[in-house]
Design a protein around this motif. Structure first.
Motif, PDB file in Angstrom:
ATOM      1  N   SER A 160       0.853  -1.188   0.000  1.00  0.00           N
ATOM      2  CA  SER A 160       0.000   0.000   0.000  1.00  0.00           C
ATOM      3  C   SER A 160       0.887   1.235   0.000  1.00  0.00           C
ATOM      4  O   SER A 160       1.999   1.224   0.538  1.00  0.00           O
ATOM      5  N   ALA A 176       0.815   5.410   0.725  1.00  0.00           N
ATOM      6  CA  ALA A 176       0.221   6.683   1.120  1.00  0.00           C
ATOM      7  C   ALA A 176       0.929   7.752   0.293  1.00  0.00           C
ATOM      8  O   ALA A 176       2.074   8.109   0.584  1.00  0.00           O
ATOM      9  N   ASN A 212       1.469  10.960  -0.079  1.00  0.00           N
ATOM     10  CA  ASN A 212       1.239  12.104   0.804  1.00  0.00           C
ATOM     11  C   ASN A 212       1.114  13.415   0.038  1.00  0.00           C
ATOM     12  O   ASN A 212       0.229  14.223   0.319  1.00  0.00           O
ATOM     13  N   PHE A 241      -3.248   5.349  -2.070  1.00  0.00           N
ATOM     14  CA  PHE A 241      -4.263   6.174  -1.426  1.00  0.00           C
ATOM     15  C   PHE A 241      -3.782   7.617  -1.364  1.00  0.00           C
ATOM     16  O   PHE A 241      -2.595   7.878  -1.136  1.00  0.00           O
ATOM     17  N   GLU A 260      -4.952  11.892  -0.271  1.00  0.00           N
ATOM     18  CA  GLU A 260      -5.841  12.885   0.322  1.00  0.00           C
ATOM     19  C   GLU A 260      -6.145  13.949  -0.731  1.00  0.00           C
ATOM     20  O   GLU A 260      -5.264  14.340  -1.492  1.00  0.00           O
ATOM     21  N   GLN A 320      -7.638  13.983   8.728  1.00  0.00           N
ATOM     22  CA  GLN A 320      -6.192  13.858   8.926  1.00  0.00           C
ATOM     23  C   GLN A 320      -5.824  14.368  10.315  1.00  0.00           C
ATOM     24  O   GLN A 320      -6.137  15.512  10.659  1.00  0.00           O
ATOM     25  N   TYR A 335     -10.742  11.205   1.231  1.00  0.00           N
ATOM     26  CA  TYR A 335      -9.743  10.160   1.030  1.00  0.00           C
ATOM     27  C   TYR A 335     -10.127   9.377  -0.215  1.00  0.00           C
ATOM     28  O   TYR A 335     -11.321   9.130  -0.463  1.00  0.00           O
ATOM     29  N   HIS A 392      -3.520   0.042   6.587  1.00  0.00           N
ATOM     30  CA  HIS A 392      -2.898   1.103   5.793  1.00  0.00           C
ATOM     31  C   HIS A 392      -2.883   2.420   6.569  1.00  0.00           C
ATOM     32  O   HIS A 392      -1.843   3.090   6.659  1.00  0.00           O
ATOM     33  N   LEU A 393      -4.031   2.816   7.111  1.00  0.00           N
ATOM     34  CA  LEU A 393      -4.096   4.089   7.836  1.00  0.00           C
ATOM     35  C   LEU A 393      -3.292   4.035   9.129  1.00  0.00           C
ATOM     36  O   LEU A 393      -2.698   5.040   9.536  1.00  0.00           O
ATOM     37  N   PHE A 440       0.151   4.794   7.906  1.00  0.00           N
ATOM     38  CA  PHE A 440       0.233   6.187   7.466  1.00  0.00           C
ATOM     39  C   PHE A 440       0.200   7.148   8.651  1.00  0.00           C
ATOM     40  O   PHE A 440       1.031   8.050   8.764  1.00  0.00           O
ATOM     41  N   SER A 468       3.929   8.706   8.699  1.00  0.00           N
ATOM     42  CA  SER A 468       3.963   9.976   7.968  1.00  0.00           C
ATOM     43  C   SER A 468       3.332  11.127   8.736  1.00  0.00           C
ATOM     44  O   SER A 468       3.782  12.276   8.610  1.00  0.00           O
TER      45      SER A 468
END
Length: 301
Positions: free
Chosen positions: A109, A111, A113, A153, A155, A199, A214, A232-233, A236, A240
């Motif tokens: 996965s 992220a 960013n 994924f 944002e 977030q 998202y 995944h989240l 993240f 991050s």
């Protein structure tokens, strides 16, 4: 890209003939400074912005604690240039997470960013090329085959959840209307994750950001298993966003992870919504119709 594409902390390789990508996981690399110069021009809203020191913390974590939550992580920054050199055309920052073997799910996965293309060179398809480079690099960073596609994924600003001032400021600064930006990503394959995403604060001096949507990019299937999205989240948020902090102990992150854990225990999936038709109903330059969010608007008949 060459087979030794990630040999050191900083590296460079030609892609697509006339372009080159340079990347780093070294917090002191000038590549990070080049990335940040373009990033600084592209992102303006205070709670969405990462500062240079925050990027350095994330890259430094590659050496200090690559294994968290039972998963391996690698955070990278890349800059895109013409092969002959010169100023950066665009850049990306992303976290690659090895999710392990899961039935019918990607092994990796991502992220994604931040991704930007400089205003002066838009219209060359560089966003698509940056996404392709991110996908390939993420697979390589996780030690997975490059012919597999990771789950990416992102944002996105939710135009319905931005204040009028935020909408105007970001549009003026980036040179892209918020609805147009969503449409660009939709054409790249992005679909909205039907989950009330917020977030967590990127630093102690910032607030959490509830003006975001998202989305999943080129994800296989019409829904993401809640267990996959949770993990995944968790990665993240922990790497991050919180720079090594515990996402379960942070109220905004913890509440979302708890909700997803409950859905996962019930064996539930989280739907992905195509935004092309809803976006076509919005008229650029005119007030948005009543809706509490882009997700709510997308579900309207």
């Amino acid at each position: 890209m060459s087979a030794d594409y990630l040999p050191d902390a900083t590296w460079s390789a030609a892609i697509d003939g006339d372009l080159a990508v340079t990347g780093t996981e070294d917090p002191a690399s000038p590549v990070l400074a080049d990335f940040f110069a373009g990033y600084d021009r592209a992102f303006v809203l205070p709670d969405e912005r990462e500062e240079l020191e925050g990027f350095r913390e994330c890259l430094a974590a590659n050496r200090g604690a690559p294994l968290r939550f039972g998963r391996r992580h690698r955070e990278l920054v890349i800059v895109l240039r013409d092969a002959a050199g010169g100023a950066a055309l665009g850049g990306a920052n992303f976290l690659a997470t090895d999710m392990g073997a899961r039935p019918r799910q990607p092994h990796v996965s991502v992220a994604l960013n931040y991704l930007y293309v400089d205003q002066q060179v838009r219209g060359r398809g560089l966003a698509r090329k940056l996404v392709a480079a991110v996908a390939q690099l993420a697979q390589r960073a996780a030690g997975r085959p490059e012919d597999e596609m990771p789950a990416i994924f992102i944002e996105q600003n939710d135009p319905f959840r931005l204040t009028a001032d935020e909408y105007a400021a970001d549009t003026a600064h980036s040179g892209l209307d918020q609805v147009d930006r969503l449409a660009i990503w939709a054409r790249l394959g992005a679909r909205a994750v039907d989950f009330p995403y917020v977030q967590p604060a990127l630093s102690a001096s910032q607030g959490s950001d509830d003006g975001l949507l998202y989305a999943a990019l080129a994800y296989p299937g019409d829904a993401v298993p809640a267990a996959f999205l949770h993990d995944h989240l968790q990665s993240f948020f922990g790497v991050s966003v919180l720079k090594g902090g515990d996402p379960a102990a942070e109220p905004v992150a913890g509440a979302q992870l708890a909700e997803l854990a409950e859905l996962a225990r019930a064996g539930k999936d989280v739907a992905l919504l195509d935004l092309m038709a809803p976006l076509a109903r919005l008229e650029r330059g005119k007030p948005l119709p009543p809706a509490r969010s882009m997700l709510a608007f997308a579900k309207q008949a």
